[in-house]
Design a protein around this motif. Structure first.
Motif, mmCIF file in Angstrom:
data_model
loop_
_atom_site.group_PDB
_atom_site.id
_atom_site.type_symbol
_atom_site.label_atom_id
_atom_site.label_comp_id
_atom_site.label_asym_id
_atom_site.label_seq_id
_atom_site.Cartn_x
_atom_site.Cartn_y
_atom_site.Cartn_z
ATOM 1 N N LYS A 202 10.237 -0.632 -2.965
ATOM 2 C CA LYS A 202 8.804 -0.588 -2.728
ATOM 3 C C LYS A 202 7.631 -1.759 -2.331
ATOM 4 N N ALA A 203 8.213 -2.280 -1.900
ATOM 5 C CA ALA A 203 8.037 -3.419 -1.224
ATOM 6 C C ALA A 203 8.714 -4.334 -0.132
ATOM 7 N N GLU A 204 9.617 -3.458 0.540
ATOM 8 C CA GLU A 204 10.355 -4.181 1.180
ATOM 9 C C GLU A 204 9.783 -4.525 2.675
ATOM 10 N N ILE A 205 10.785 -5.339 3.288
ATOM 11 C CA ILE A 205 9.940 -5.816 4.105
ATOM 12 C C ILE A 205 9.352 -5.240 5.391
ATOM 13 N N GLY A 206 10.363 -4.271 6.123
ATOM 14 C CA GLY A 206 9.527 -2.797 6.763
ATOM 15 C C GLY A 206 8.949 -2.360 6.076
ATOM 16 N N GLN A 207 8.408 -1.902 5.332
ATOM 17 C CA GLN A 207 7.183 -1.594 5.260
ATOM 18 C C GLN A 207 6.017 -2.332 5.163
ATOM 19 N N VAL A 208 6.201 -3.465 4.297
ATOM 20 C CA VAL A 208 5.091 -5.110 4.476
ATOM 21 C C VAL A 208 4.279 -4.820 5.941
ATOM 22 N N ALA A 209 5.479 -5.343 7.215
ATOM 23 C CA ALA A 209 5.320 -5.306 8.161
ATOM 24 C C ALA A 209 4.661 -4.420 8.955
ATOM 25 N N LYS A 210 4.638 -3.385 8.841
ATOM 26 C CA LYS A 210 4.128 -2.017 8.849
ATOM 27 C C LYS A 210 2.433 -2.159 8.807
ATOM 28 N N ASP A 211 2.840 -2.761 7.425
ATOM 29 C CA ASP A 211 0.798 -3.695 6.875
ATOM 30 C C ASP A 211 0.317 -4.804 7.524
ATOM 31 N N ASN B 194 -1.777 -5.288 10.067
ATOM 32 C CA ASN B 194 -2.913 -4.956 10.535
ATOM 33 C C ASN B 194 -4.180 -5.213 9.280
ATOM 34 N N ASP B 195 -3.723 -5.405 8.114
ATOM 35 C CA ASP B 195 -3.975 -4.974 7.442
ATOM 36 C C ASP B 195 -4.106 -6.430 6.367
ATOM 37 N N PHE B 196 -3.586 -7.207 5.872
ATOM 38 C CA PHE B 196 -2.982 -8.407 5.811
ATOM 39 C C PHE B 196 -4.100 -9.098 7.039
ATOM 40 N N ARG B 197 -3.850 -8.982 8.188
ATOM 41 C CA ARG B 197 -4.761 -9.658 9.034
ATOM 42 C C ARG B 197 -6.100 -9.693 8.616
ATOM 43 N N ASN C 262 -12.536 -10.030 -4.353
ATOM 44 C CA ASN C 262 -12.386 -8.826 -5.282
ATOM 45 C C ASN C 262 -12.535 -7.713 -4.969
ATOM 46 N N ASN C 263 -13.996 -7.448 -4.557
ATOM 47 C CA ASN C 263 -14.192 -6.242 -3.789
ATOM 48 C C ASN C 263 -13.215 -5.818 -2.383
ATOM 49 N N THR C 264 -13.047 -6.527 -2.123
ATOM 50 C CA THR C 264 -12.142 -6.374 -0.474
ATOM 51 C C THR C 264 -11.036 -6.421 -0.823
ATOM 52 N N LEU C 265 -9.784 -7.365 -2.069
ATOM 53 C CA LEU C 265 -8.615 -6.802 -2.848
ATOM 54 C C LEU C 265 -8.688 -5.384 -3.089
ATOM 55 N N ALA C 266 -9.959 -5.270 -4.517
ATOM 56 C CA ALA C 266 -8.875 -4.174 -4.768
ATOM 57 C C ALA C 266 -9.307 -2.569 -3.337
ATOM 58 N N ASN C 267 -10.337 -2.929 -2.753
ATOM 59 C CA ASN C 267 -10.267 -1.359 -1.907
ATOM 60 C C ASN C 267 -8.944 -1.425 -0.078
ATOM 61 N N MET C 268 -8.106 -2.392 -0.843
ATOM 62 C CA MET C 268 -6.457 -2.427 0.451
ATOM 63 C C MET C 268 -6.078 -1.094 0.635
ATOM 64 N N ASN C 269 -5.276 -0.782 1.671
ATOM 65 C CA ASN C 269 -4.739 0.287 1.831
ATOM 66 C C ASN C 269 -3.409 0.660 0.992
ATOM 67 N N GLY C 270 -2.701 0.639 -0.058
ATOM 68 C CA GLY C 270 -1.566 0.455 -0.184
ATOM 69 C C GLY C 270 -1.098 -0.835 -1.270
ATOM 70 N N TYR C 271 -2.735 -1.355 -1.725
ATOM 71 C CA TYR C 271 -2.278 -2.417 -2.301
ATOM 72 C C TYR C 271 -3.270 -3.080 -3.007
#
Length: 408
Positions: free
Chosen positions: A118-127, A129-132, A36-45
């Motif tokens: 708000k959360a389009e495919i192109g925007q998510v694709a740029k993120d 690295n954060d998900f990885r 939960n600490n990791t998920l709460a500190n994601m950049n933009g999520y």
């Protein structure tokens, strides 16, 4: 040996066992807090997990009732992006027995929502690295197997009128050998299959790929059958300003990519399309006029035998410079309308060798396409003959496999 050393020995063993039991009981809470600490500190999520179960006997743990929302950095408002009933992360034992230490990821009832602005495919694709990074935190092993059960994928536009929410439901996805732990001599050692329901129709995708290649390398076949266009009326009203009273959509596609090149086609087929229905009698005059024009165009371009409107759009090029043959699509529409109907199936004409070298198309004028010379006609006839032979061969092989299965 005296009784005191023996007693001391048992005390030490008992203490270790007790310590392990306490650690096992506390471990889910420790991992849950870390997650939960990791998920709460994601950049933009922002994300949260309700509960975590740990199964040490199979080297796995489960995240229960997890969600990740897109976070507006200015307003701090959250937009739904991803949630799942359960995510299971574990060691892939099959690969371990083959000498590779890799992991597998299994998702149950996941929901993925892309939202306009708000959360389009192109925007998510740029993120990505954060998900990885988050995935690496949760799963230190490289994922070799990935499976999705009963998933759904949505595209939402809350700014349109009416609101648009198009989706694929009952989605099943299975990706195997992503890190090439087996079949290492194959050019395309990995595989991905996907199945989903799409508005009364069925979507299927089959792909062979090289998950470790520096450039995209794959051979893909996809098709969607009998999607009810009436169920997509919110989409048509919002973006086309018309609605459909009858019609179905089928879609067939093949693509291959190799050495930075890609080649393929998309073949949509619309059957029994009716844009202007009796329920539209109360529409404004301009709306009626627009629907009448669209309906008339559909009838002009409809194949009289098959009662369908169809085209085939060829797409090829390099990943940094793609080209879609628009005039080719127009030509195929007219050809379908007045000469022949496109076969309602994949053409089995694209494979990995198709993308090795993408030739430059000969630039032809529209009228040359429509009234091509004899050489063009002979070339086209030869291509169509080859396609039909491949289709007959595929059906014959399928029948033979069916007979063999019944014999066994």
């Amino acid at each position: 040996m005296s009784a005191r050393p023996i007693k001391k020995k048992y005390i030490i063993i008992g203490s270790i066992i007790l310590l392990l039991i306490i650690l096992r009981l506390l471990l889910p809470y420790i991992v849950l807090r870390y997650a939960n600490n990791t998920l709460a500190n994601m950049n933009g999520y922002y994300g949260h997990v309700q509960d975590i179960d740990i199964a040490l006997y199979r080297g796995a743990y489960q995240l229960n009732n997890i969600y990740i929302n897109k976070l507006d950095s200015a307003t701090r408002k959250q937009t739904e992006f991803f949630k799942a009933q359960t995510i299971d992360l574990s060691v892939e034992w099959r690969a371990l027995f083959e000498g590779s230490l890799v992991g597998e990821l299994e998702l149950f009832s996941p929901k993925l929502v892309f939202t306009k602005d708000k959360a389009e495919i192109g925007q998510v694709a740029k993120d990505t690295n954060d998900f990885r990074k988050v995935l690496k935190d949760f799963m230190p092993l490289k994922v070799n197997r990935f499976e999705v059960h009963n998933g759904s994928i949505h595209y939402v536009d809350s700014t349109s009128a009416p609101k648009v929410d198009i989706s694929l439901k009952n989605t099943y996805i299975l990706a195997r050998n992503l890190k090439n732990t087996s079949d290492k001599k194959e050019k395309l050692p990995s595989s991905l299959v996907a199945r989903a329901n799409a508005y009364g129709g069925d979507l299927s995708l089959d792909m062979k790929l090289d998950g470790l290649a520096k450039e995209p390398t794959f051979d893909l076949t996809a098709q969607m059958t009998s999607a009810n266009l009436v169920d997509l009326n919110d989409f048509f009203k919002a973006y086309g300003k018309f609605d459909v009273s009858k019609g179905s959509l089928a879609l067939y596609s093949e693509f291959a990519a190799d050495n930075g090149n890609f080649k393929g086609y998309v073949k949509p087929i619309v059957k029994e399309l009716q844009v202007k229905g009796t329920e539209d009698k109360h529409d404004p005059f301009l709306q009626k006029a627009k629907e009448t024009v669209i309906d008339a165009a559909a009838h002009v371009l409809k194949n009289p035998k098959k009662k369908q409107v169809a085209t085939k759009v060829n797409v090829e090029g390099r990943f940094h410079d793609s080209h879609t043959d628009i005039m080719g699509a127009v030509w195929e529409v007219l050809k379908n309308a007045f000469i022949e109907a496109l076969l309602p199936s994949v053409d089995n004409e694209i494979d990995i060798s198709s993308a090795s070298e993408v030739p430059q198309d000969e630039k032809k004028g529209f009228f040359k396409r429509l009234f091509g010379g004899k050489d063009d006609d002979k070339k086209k006839e030869a291509q169509e003959k080859e396609i039909k032979e491949k289709e007959e061969k595929r059906k014959k092989e399928g029948l033979e496999r069916f007979k063999t299965a019944n014999e066994h």
